[in-house]
Design a protein around this motif. Structure first.
Motif, PDB file in Angstrom:
ATOM      1  N   MET A 114      -2.266   5.031  -7.308  1.00  0.00           N
ATOM      2  CA  MET A 114      -0.889   5.142  -6.835  1.00  0.00           C
ATOM      3  C   MET A 114      -0.594   4.179  -5.682  1.00  0.00           C
ATOM      4  O   MET A 114       0.419   3.471  -5.697  1.00  0.00           O
ATOM      5  N   VAL A 115      -1.454   4.140  -4.696  1.00  0.00           N
ATOM      6  CA  VAL A 115      -1.233   3.205  -3.585  1.00  0.00           C
ATOM      7  C   VAL A 115      -1.473   1.775  -4.065  1.00  0.00           C
ATOM      8  O   VAL A 115      -0.921   0.823  -3.516  1.00  0.00           O
ATOM      9  N   HIS A 129       1.391  -0.631  -4.605  1.00  0.00           N
ATOM     10  CA  HIS A 129       1.915  -1.488  -3.533  1.00  0.00           C
ATOM     11  C   HIS A 129       1.554  -2.943  -3.796  1.00  0.00           C
ATOM     12  O   HIS A 129       2.420  -3.817  -3.807  1.00  0.00           O
ATOM     13  N   SER A 148       0.356  10.964  -2.350  1.00  0.00           N
ATOM     14  CA  SER A 148      -0.505  10.859  -3.532  1.00  0.00           C
ATOM     15  C   SER A 148      -1.666  11.850  -3.462  1.00  0.00           C
ATOM     16  O   SER A 148      -2.247  12.040  -2.392  1.00  0.00           O
ATOM     17  N   CYS A 175       5.497   1.056   3.243  1.00  0.00           N
ATOM     18  CA  CYS A 175       5.403   1.569   1.872  1.00  0.00           C
ATOM     19  C   CYS A 175       4.014   2.096   1.513  1.00  0.00           C
ATOM     20  O   CYS A 175       3.904   3.216   1.000  1.00  0.00           O
ATOM     21  N   GLN A 202       3.136   5.945   0.481  1.00  0.00           N
ATOM     22  CA  GLN A 202       2.534   6.224  -0.818  1.00  0.00           C
ATOM     23  C   GLN A 202       1.225   6.998  -0.673  1.00  0.00           C
ATOM     24  O   GLN A 202       0.937   7.897  -1.465  1.00  0.00           O
ATOM     25  N   SER A 211       7.741  12.411   3.839  1.00  0.00           N
ATOM     26  CA  SER A 211       6.300  12.607   3.686  1.00  0.00           C
ATOM     27  C   SER A 211       5.918  14.030   4.083  1.00  0.00           C
ATOM     28  O   SER A 211       6.265  14.492   5.182  1.00  0.00           O
ATOM     29  N   THR A 231       9.385   3.637  -4.386  1.00  0.00           N
ATOM     30  CA  THR A 231       9.102   3.160  -3.024  1.00  0.00           C
ATOM     31  C   THR A 231       8.499   1.762  -3.055  1.00  0.00           C
ATOM     32  O   THR A 231       8.675   0.986  -2.111  1.00  0.00           O
ATOM     33  N   ALA A 232       7.804   1.442  -4.139  1.00  0.00           N
ATOM     34  CA  ALA A 232       7.167   0.125  -4.258  1.00  0.00           C
ATOM     35  C   ALA A 232       8.176  -1.013  -4.339  1.00  0.00           C
ATOM     36  O   ALA A 232       7.794  -2.189  -4.265  1.00  0.00           O
ATOM     37  N   VAL A 277       6.409   7.114  -6.084  1.00  0.00           N
ATOM     38  CA  VAL A 277       5.534   6.003  -5.685  1.00  0.00           C
ATOM     39  C   VAL A 277       6.065   4.673  -6.208  1.00  0.00           C
ATOM     40  O   VAL A 277       6.106   3.671  -5.471  1.00  0.00           O
TER      41      VAL A 277
END
Length: 508
Positions: free
Chosen positions: A142-143, A146, A134, A126, A130, A198, A16-17, A13
């Motif tokens: 987690m999201v 972003h 998650s 993104c 995420q 994913s 990817t951010a 996560v």
């Protein structure tokens, strides 16, 4: 049930951010570079004299064309994510961002710079990715990374702009500032080969074994050695995908169906409402605002840097609160507080702009910081919300359409800002008071709360049929495993016996 998340899941996560950081950095860099004298000199811009009006139009175009490019990117990323997959889409967009950043850094004219700004397609996939990797109980945190990394990008561009201000070589001063746009997307592109696809995309496309393997790795825990949580989630996703296949609709059909139409409207509205607070106008035109309050040069850039760093901290607070307070309450508190702060800022600017009143100018700075405190710690929940409300089969299209609301409203607000500030001055801020307060009522009374349920279970809030509940599946799997250990066969998951005496989950 899994009560935490493992380091691998968190690392995926956070890495990817970097795409979120790219979005924030590239969006905000224009605020920093317009505070550098060499940038104005090289491109023939000025804040005074006969070319002042033209210069204001060009600065407005730099923001508007960036938003226009982002709008095109947002509308196309849904198709890319469904056709190529989430991972390949991230790689493609990162490559595009690197090329566009090189283009702007090497600009030799205002026209070339504007073209480069237009080509900087935004990585809006993104938060979608995420959300799909998650666990439900930690999805907000987690999201929420972003928004945190997005504003870290704002802060990064501000501090780099401040550092470049002291460069003695005029060309190095502004080109080096822009060159830093390349780093984050290049790092994400180079490291993306280690990202897993994913699991929801894999399962949706019939790659069951790979999907289950990814889920087990994402959710492995010493407290769950048999991976019952991952297997329960796999079964839930698999069943929901099979159920949803009978509900898939064309783009026109999405607007005819009440449930999908409500999702699209909620997603578009919530992010458009966030931009109606004036957050990007205040950020991107902050140097001009400070100039009006009598703060110029490196001091204005320092204030911008502190402002964006404080915003990043408040976004982290927002991420930590999301799973405890919920999305709707945070957005209502954040939007209401931000509107009240803007109303106070408007009064200060109307009274003290252009004067040497230290107390008045000090309060002007205070209310700017109060605004971002409320907005970042509350309203940034919208990024999590729009990534949650869509089912797997339309999540990419839904998120893409929702994010287009960001660029549509940004295109309107930032594009009009230069001319509006020149013509009506502080009165332009009235838009960012009355529109957000109206949006608060809609958010509170119309938008459903999404905190807690899995992505599949959220469909209940929009009138969908849900194949199975995660807790029910998890308890059945645990019972099945315990019974297997005792030598007893359990067929509680629509399973069928195999010749070896073990159970087998039915693939619908």
């Amino acid at each position: 049930m899994l009560k935490s998340f493992n380091r691998y899941n968190l690392a995926i996560v956070l890495f990817t951010a970097l795409g979120s950081y790219t979005y924030g950095f590239n969006s905000s860099i224009i605020a920093s570079v317009t505070g550098l004298p060499s940038f104005f000199d090289y491109l023939g811009l000025t804040s005074e004299g006969l070319r002042a009006a033209w210069s204001a139009e060009m600065i407005g175009a730099m923001n508007s064309l960036y938003s226009a490019g982002g709008l095109i990117g947002a509308l196309s990323v849904g198709w890319l994510a469904d056709r190529l997959g989430r991972k390949r889409s991230i790689q493609l967009i990162c490559g595009f961002c690197v090329i566009a950043s090189i283009f702007t850094t090497a600009s030799v004219s205002i026209a070339m710079f504007l073209v480069g700004r237009t080509l900087q397609v935004i990585d809006t996939i993104c938060p979608l990715y995420q959300s799909e990797v998650s666990p439900a109980h930690a999805r907000g945190r987690m999201v929420g990374m972003h928004a945190f990394f997005l504003v870290l990008g704002y802060a990064g561009s501000s501090w780099i702009g401040l550092g470049c201000y002291f460069a003695t070589n005029p060309n190095v001063q502004w080109r080096l500032c822009l060159a830093f746009q390349i780093l984050a997307p290049l790092c994400l592109l180079c490291g993306s080969k280690w990202l897993p696809e994913s699991p929801r995309f894999l399962i949706y496309n019939g790659k069951m074994e790979r999907g289950l393997a990814v889920l087990k790795k994402l959710h492995s825990s010493s407290g769950d050695p048999s991976s019952s949580f991952a297997e329960a989630e796999f079964t839930q996703i698999q069943r929901q995908v099979e159920l949803d296949r009978h509900s898939e609709l064309s783009w026109i059909g999405l607007w005819k169906n009440p449930g999908t139409r409500k999702r699209l409207l909620c997603g578009f509205f919530v992010i458009a409402a966030a931009q109606s607070s004036g957050v990007l106008v205040i950020n991107n035109y902050q140097i001009i605002l400070y100039t009006g309050l009598g703060i110029t040069g490196w001091r204005a850039l320092l204030l911008l840097s502190i402002y964006t760093s404080w915003a990043a901290l408040m976004n982290w607070v927002n991420a930590m609160l999301l799973d405890r307070v919920g999305r709707i309450k945070l957005m209502v508190i954040g939007m209401t507080g931000a509107a009240l702060a803007v109303s106070c800022e408007t009064a200060i600017v109307a009274k003290f702009a252009g004067t040497n009143n230290a107390v008045g100018n000090g309060f002007g700075i205070f209310f700017l910081f109060l605004f971002i405190t409320f907005f970042a710690s509350g309203m940034d929940a919208c990024n999590v919300y729009l990534a949650e409300i869509f089912p797997t089969w339309m999540r990419a299209q839904g998120v893409a359409f929702s994010v287009s609301g960001l660029f549509t409203t940004t295109l309107i607000y930032t594009g009009a800002a230069s001319a509006a500030f020149a013509e009506v001055g502080w009165k332009y801020y009235l838009v960012f008071i009355f529109v957000p307060l109206a949006c608060v009522l809609i958010i509170w009374f119309y938008l459903p709360e999404t905190n807690g349920p899995s992505l599949e279970e959220i469909g209940l809030l929009f009138g969908d049929e849900v194949a199975a509940h995660s807790e029910e599946l998890s308890s059945k799997l645990n019972a099945q495993q315990n019974a297997t250990i005792s030598g007893v066969e359990v067929l509680g998951l629509d399973s069928e016996p195999e010749t070896n005496g073990k159970t087998k989950v039915e693939k619908q």
